[in-house]
Design an enzyme around this catalytic site. Sequence first.
Site, PDB file in Angstrom:
ATOM      1  N   HIS A   1      -7.644 -43.893 -24.468  1.00 18.82           N
ATOM      2  CA  HIS A   1      -9.094 -44.008 -24.271  1.00 18.82           C
ATOM      3  C   HIS A   1      -9.768 -42.645 -24.434  1.00 18.82           C
ATOM      4  O   HIS A   1     -10.725 -42.497 -25.206  1.00 18.82           O
ATOM      5  CB  HIS A   1      -9.375 -44.581 -22.878  1.00 18.82           C
ATOM      6  CG  HIS A   1     -10.820 -44.843 -22.606  1.00 18.82           C
ATOM      7  ND1 HIS A   1     -11.366 -46.113 -22.616  1.00 18.82           N
ATOM      8  CD2 HIS A   1     -11.851 -44.003 -22.318  1.00 18.82           C
ATOM      9  CE1 HIS A   1     -12.665 -46.034 -22.352  1.00 18.82           C
ATOM     10  NE2 HIS A   1     -12.981 -44.766 -22.148  1.00 18.82           N
ATOM     11  N   GLU A   2      -9.265 -41.639 -23.711  1.00 17.72           N
ATOM     12  CA  GLU A   2      -9.875 -40.314 -23.790  1.00 17.72           C
ATOM     13  C   GLU A   2      -9.639 -39.666 -25.158  1.00 17.72           C
ATOM     14  O   GLU A   2     -10.503 -38.965 -25.682  1.00 17.72           O
ATOM     15  CB  GLU A   2      -9.332 -39.418 -22.678  1.00 17.72           C
ATOM     16  CG  GLU A   2      -9.584 -39.936 -21.274  1.00 17.72           C
ATOM     17  CD  GLU A   2     -11.040 -40.277 -21.004  1.00 17.72           C
ATOM     18  OE1 GLU A   2     -11.929 -39.639 -21.624  1.00 17.72           O
ATOM     19  OE2 GLU A   2     -11.301 -41.193 -20.203  1.00 17.72           O
TER      20      GLU A   2
ATOM     21  N   HIS B   1     -12.305 -41.038 -27.495  1.00 20.09           N
ATOM     22  CA  HIS B   1     -13.577 -40.321 -27.327  1.00 20.09           C
ATOM     23  C   HIS B   1     -13.528 -38.973 -28.037  1.00 20.09           C
ATOM     24  O   HIS B   1     -14.428 -38.610 -28.805  1.00 20.09           O
ATOM     25  CB  HIS B   1     -13.850 -40.067 -25.839  1.00 20.09           C
ATOM     26  CG  HIS B   1     -14.351 -41.244 -25.080  1.00 20.09           C
ATOM     27  ND1 HIS B   1     -15.384 -42.038 -25.507  1.00 20.09           N
ATOM     28  CD2 HIS B   1     -13.961 -41.755 -23.877  1.00 20.09           C
ATOM     29  CE1 HIS B   1     -15.618 -42.978 -24.614  1.00 20.09           C
ATOM     30  NE2 HIS B   1     -14.757 -42.834 -23.613  1.00 20.09           N
TER      31      HIS B   1
ATOM     32  N   ASP C   1     -19.210 -46.207 -20.288  1.00 16.03           N
ATOM     33  CA  ASP C   1     -19.540 -45.909 -21.680  1.00 16.03           C
ATOM     34  C   ASP C   1     -20.614 -46.860 -22.199  1.00 16.03           C
ATOM     35  O   ASP C   1     -21.572 -46.445 -22.855  1.00 16.03           O
ATOM     36  CB  ASP C   1     -18.303 -46.033 -22.568  1.00 16.03           C
ATOM     37  CG  ASP C   1     -17.188 -45.097 -22.138  1.00 16.03           C
ATOM     38  OD1 ASP C   1     -17.494 -44.039 -21.565  1.00 16.03           O
ATOM     39  OD2 ASP C   1     -16.009 -45.427 -22.386  1.00 16.03           O
TER      40      ASP C   1
END
Length: 337
Positions: A146-147, A150, A222
Site C-alpha cells: 500500500h505505502e 503511494h 485516501d
Amino acid sequence: SEEREQTLNQILTEMDGFDPSTSVIVIGATNRPDVLDKALLRPGRFDRRVVVQQPDRAGRRLILDVHVAGVPLADDVDLDDVAMRTPGMAGADLANLVNEAALVAARRGHEAVTPDDLSDALEKVILGAERNIVLTELDRRRTAYHEAGHALVGMLTPEADPVRKISIIPRGVSLGVTLARSDVDRWNYTRDELNAIVKVLLGGQAAEALVFGEATTGVESDLEQLTRIARRMVGRWGMSDRIGLVSVLDGDGAAVGSAGSSSETQALVDDEVRLIAEFANREVQALLERERDRLDALAEALLVSETLDEAEAYAAAGLDRPPDAEARRDPRPLEVT
C-alpha cells in the site's frame, strides 16, 4: 445562548460609543470569521481587518528563534533547514515541534537538542506517535505494498512532490505512512498538480488490488481526501468543462445559494468527481503494472527496514532523487496513509 447575546450587545454598545468621553478600543481575533454575527461586521464597527496567514519560510525561521530561546541546541542544529522543512506549519505547530524535540532529547539523555532529535520530533508531529501493535505477516505485506504504491506513483508522476519518508510502522490510526512534501511554500495549484495528488492518493489501493486482487479498509482516509479535492476541483475551482466556470459548492462542499443548486447540477458534480477518480485510477493501475518490478523492490525494502528515508526509498525503487524544491518549484505538503 443568552449569555453570548449579552456579551455581543455589550461589545456593540461600547463600539457605538454612547459615552463620547470614553475611549474604547475593541480588538478581537477568530479562526472562524464565517460564523461571526453580521452586526459585528457592519461598516463602522471594526475599522481594520487583518488577515493572518500561515508564516512563510522566513517567518517560520523567526518564530523558531522565539521558541528555542530557552532550549539548549547542539552546534550543528540548522534552524534554516528546519524552517525549510516545515511548510504549512503555523506558530503553534512550531512551538509543539520544539517542545517535542526537547522531550526526545531528554528521553535520550542528551544535554542539548540535536538535529536527529528535531528530525524525529518533526516526524512524530507530522506522522503521529508510534503504536505498539503486532501485525500479522499478511497485514505487514499489504501495508508495505500500500505505502509502496503511494510512494512509487509519487516518484513517477512529474507534478507530484518528492517522497521524503515511507514507513510501515503503525502511527496514530494508520498502519503505515508515506510522507511527500516540498521545501518551499505554495499558495496556488494547477489542474495537473491536483490530478497528481489524486493519483498519489489512489496508489495505495491500486497496489493492493494489483498484488492481492482487492483493496482493504486502509483506503478510507485516501478516498476521503481524494473526494474532498475532486469536489472542489469540480464545484469551486472551475476545473470541469461540464460544470463550467461557476461555483456550485461552498467551502464545506454543500450547494451554494439560498435555495442551493439544482438537483441536476449536484448529480452532475457527483458524476464529474467519479470521472476524475476513475480516469486517475486507470492511469495509476497502468503505471503500477508497467513498474511492477520497482513496486516489488520498494515493498520488499520496507518489509526489511520498516522505514525508508528519501535516499533509501528512491534507491530501492531504482530511481534518481528529484532536484531540490527550489529548482522544481512544486511545493505541496501531503501526508497519505
